[in-house]
Design a protein around this motif. Structure first.
Motif: not given
Length: 235
Positions: A221-225
């Protein structure tokens, strides 16, 4: 843990993910883990050529559909570790401030491509390979190619910024990477081509390695944005 205690992870990546990786993800990963990343960016076809010549990445990000062929041709990848990361559509860009030509329908797209001074595309990129096929399907390949600006590889938006071309076509995230480019929009849905990109570990990379930690981070999720902010969609 300090970065001196790690060997850099050798990353090979196609161009679609460069903006997200360089703008946010890799710096955040290194800050969190102390693991440095050696970045190698090229179109998927060029990355395969490099691996066929003997180079061995710890981690590859490439078009999902190309992974089995690369693995077979190079013996460099552990296919079982492949994880889908992002998808991206193909779109068009012009120099910032230039008029946006109509591309909303196939008929508008054909008219725009026939009228444009020069279309820039990447011969080696997934988008360029597809667009050449599309131009042939639409029956306008010879007319468009005669005045096109084909690039061996790289970011096609650079060709509209420096004036070599009036219209650039590429993955939307790659167009967004180039300063001075306005994104006109995507290919019409009827002829759109969505490409999925996956991360896959090198064949000799351990499952508890630093490269495996990077792959897990890329799927987090840290990379998703960061992906979304660069014009990509999370797979």
């Amino acid at each position: 843990m300090s970065s001196q205690e790690h060997q850099p992870v050798v990353l090979f990546s196609g161009l679609a993910t460069v903006k997200a990786l360089d703008d946010e993800i890799l710096e955040a990963f290194t800050a969190e883990t102390g693991i440095e990343v050696e970045r190698n960016y090229d179109p998927t076809t060029e990355l395969q050529r490099r691996m066929e010549a003997g180079e061995r990445p710890d981690l590859l990000i490439a078009a999902t559909g190309s992974v089995p062929g690369i693995a077979e041709a190079t013996g460099a990848l552990n296919e079982e570790t492949a994880v889908a990361l992002v998808t991206t559509a193909i779109g068009f860009g012009v120099k910032q401030g230039d008029a946006h030509p109509p591309i909303g329908t196939v008929d508008e797209l054909v008219a725009t491509l026939k009228a444009t001074r020069s279309l820039a595309y990447s011969r080696a990129g997934q988008s360029g390979i597809y667009v050449q096929k599309l131009l042939k399907q639409l029956g306008i390949f010879d007319e468009v190619e005669a005045k096109a600006t084909p690039l061996p590889k790289g970011f096609t938006g650079e060709a509209v910024v420096d004036g070599r071309a009036s219209l650039a076509v590429q993955q939307l995230s790659e167009l967004a990477y180039v300063d001075g480019v306005d994104i006109v929009g995507s290919l019409p849905e009827a002829v759109q081509h969505i490409t999925e990109f996956s991360g896959v570990l090198g064949v000799e990379v351990a499952e508890d390695s630093d490269a495996a930690k990077l792959l897990s981070y890329l799927h987090s999720e840290k990379a998703a944005g960061a992906y979304r902010r660069s014009g990509l969609e999370v797979a």
